[in-house]
Write an enzyme that holds these catalytic residues in place. Structure first.
Site, PDB file in Angstrom:
ATOM      1  CE  LYS A  72      38.788  -8.279  85.517  1.00 31.46           C
ATOM      2  NZ  LYS A  72      39.411  -9.316  84.667  1.00 31.46           N
ATOM      3  CB  SER A 130      49.822  -2.627  81.562  1.00 26.12           C
ATOM      4  OG  SER A 130      49.093  -1.456  81.223  1.00 26.12           O
ATOM      5  N   GLY A 131      46.593  -3.918  82.473  1.00 31.37           N
ATOM      6  CA  GLY A 131      45.562  -3.722  83.486  1.00 31.37           C
ATOM      7  C   GLY A 131      45.397  -4.918  84.405  1.00 31.37           C
ATOM      8  N   GLY A 132      44.248  -4.976  85.082  1.00 31.04           N
ATOM      9  CA  GLY A 132      44.011  -6.029  86.054  1.00 31.04           C
ATOM     10  C   GLY A 132      44.026  -7.418  85.454  1.00 31.04           C
TER      11      GLY A 132
END
Length: 270
Positions: A72, A130-132
């Site tokens: 992403k 905490s990713g896309g």
């Protein structure tokens, strides 16, 4: 229902790219193509060559592509531009190809905004991830008026940056519960650590709402535990349905009826 044309040279292709391709998107989109008689076909893929895959989208005039973990954010430099919330949150889950010009969108954001619309924004939350996708959820929370929340992420750099971007707190590990618990990690996902819980049993028992973006399995251990405790749940399937609907509209310019969407979602879950 208009008869869908047989696949031929004028058939438009849409696709998805994911580390772990599933069947929901393919079944959802293809069912809607059938219901609306559209000359489209949808296929899911994985890749170890993201630049090559995106180049193929452009070169082969593929109309649209859904983007899932872990692509992403990595896909952004390969595109010609970003629209709306994708630019605001620096995360893409949808590519639209207009005559070779690739534009990134984020329909996850719109889906989450819709799903949390009836929750009091004064509700305190803990978001793990905490990713896309976590960016999309955090942005949706912030833009919906939520202010009292904590981002939990083991990656200190990513977690602190996400928390600071949207004005929330950060913690390296889950140390407390909250009325709204949100899992935006692969914990509970089929084929991985599906037997684990993203939050403790005590935290789940004390919450009011459990929100899990994991799509496979449709009922994660987190959601099962929350349902057993009588909590309200928001599922990854709900997110997947709403964001896929927005993708379908972007790709085709057609807005299906609520009944058609419900039928396609039921078919996709089958």
């Amino acid at each position: 229902m208009t008869m869908k044309p047989p696949i031929g040279r004028d058939t438009r292709l849409c696709m998805s790219l994911s580390a772990r391709p599933g069947n929901f998107g393919s079944r959802f989109h293809n069912r809607l193509y059938e219901l609306r008689g559209l000359d489209y076909v949808y296929k899911s893929f994985s890749t170890r060559d993201l630049p090559g895959a995106v180049g193929g989208i452009r070169a082969l005039a593929i109309r649209g592509c859904a983007i899932s973990m872990p692509f992403k954010e990595a896909v952004i430099p390969l595109l010609d531009g970003l629209a709306g919330s994708a630019a605001a949150i620096d995360s893409v889950n949808t590519i639209v190809n207009d005559d070779g010009v690739l534009t990134g969108y984020n329909t996850d954001y719109a889906a989450v905004v819709a799903l949390i619309a009836d929750i009091d924004p004064a509700t305190r939350f803990v978001l793990r991830g905490s990713g896309g996708m976590a960016k999309a959820v955090a942005a949706a929370l912030r833009d919906s008026g939520f202010r009292d929340g904590t981002i939990v992420a083991r990656n200190a750099g990513a977690g602190q940056a996400l928390a600071a971007l949207y004005g929330f707190g950060w913690a390296a590990a889950v140390t407390e519960g909250a009325p709204l618990l949100i899992n935006v990690t692969p914990i509970g996902m089929t084929g991985g650590n599906e037997d684990e819980l993203p939050f403790s049993a005590d935290a789940i028992a004390a919450c009011d709402i459990a929100f899990d973006v994991v799509q496979y399995p449709p009922e994660t251990r987190f959601l099962q535990a929350a349902r057993a405790a009588g909590k309200r749940v928001i599922t990854g399937t709900e997110v997947a349905t709403l964001q896929a609907l927005e993708q379908f509209i972007l790709y085709t310019g057609v807005r299906p009826t609520a009944a058609e969407v419900a039928q396609a979602a039921e078919f996709a879950r089958g």
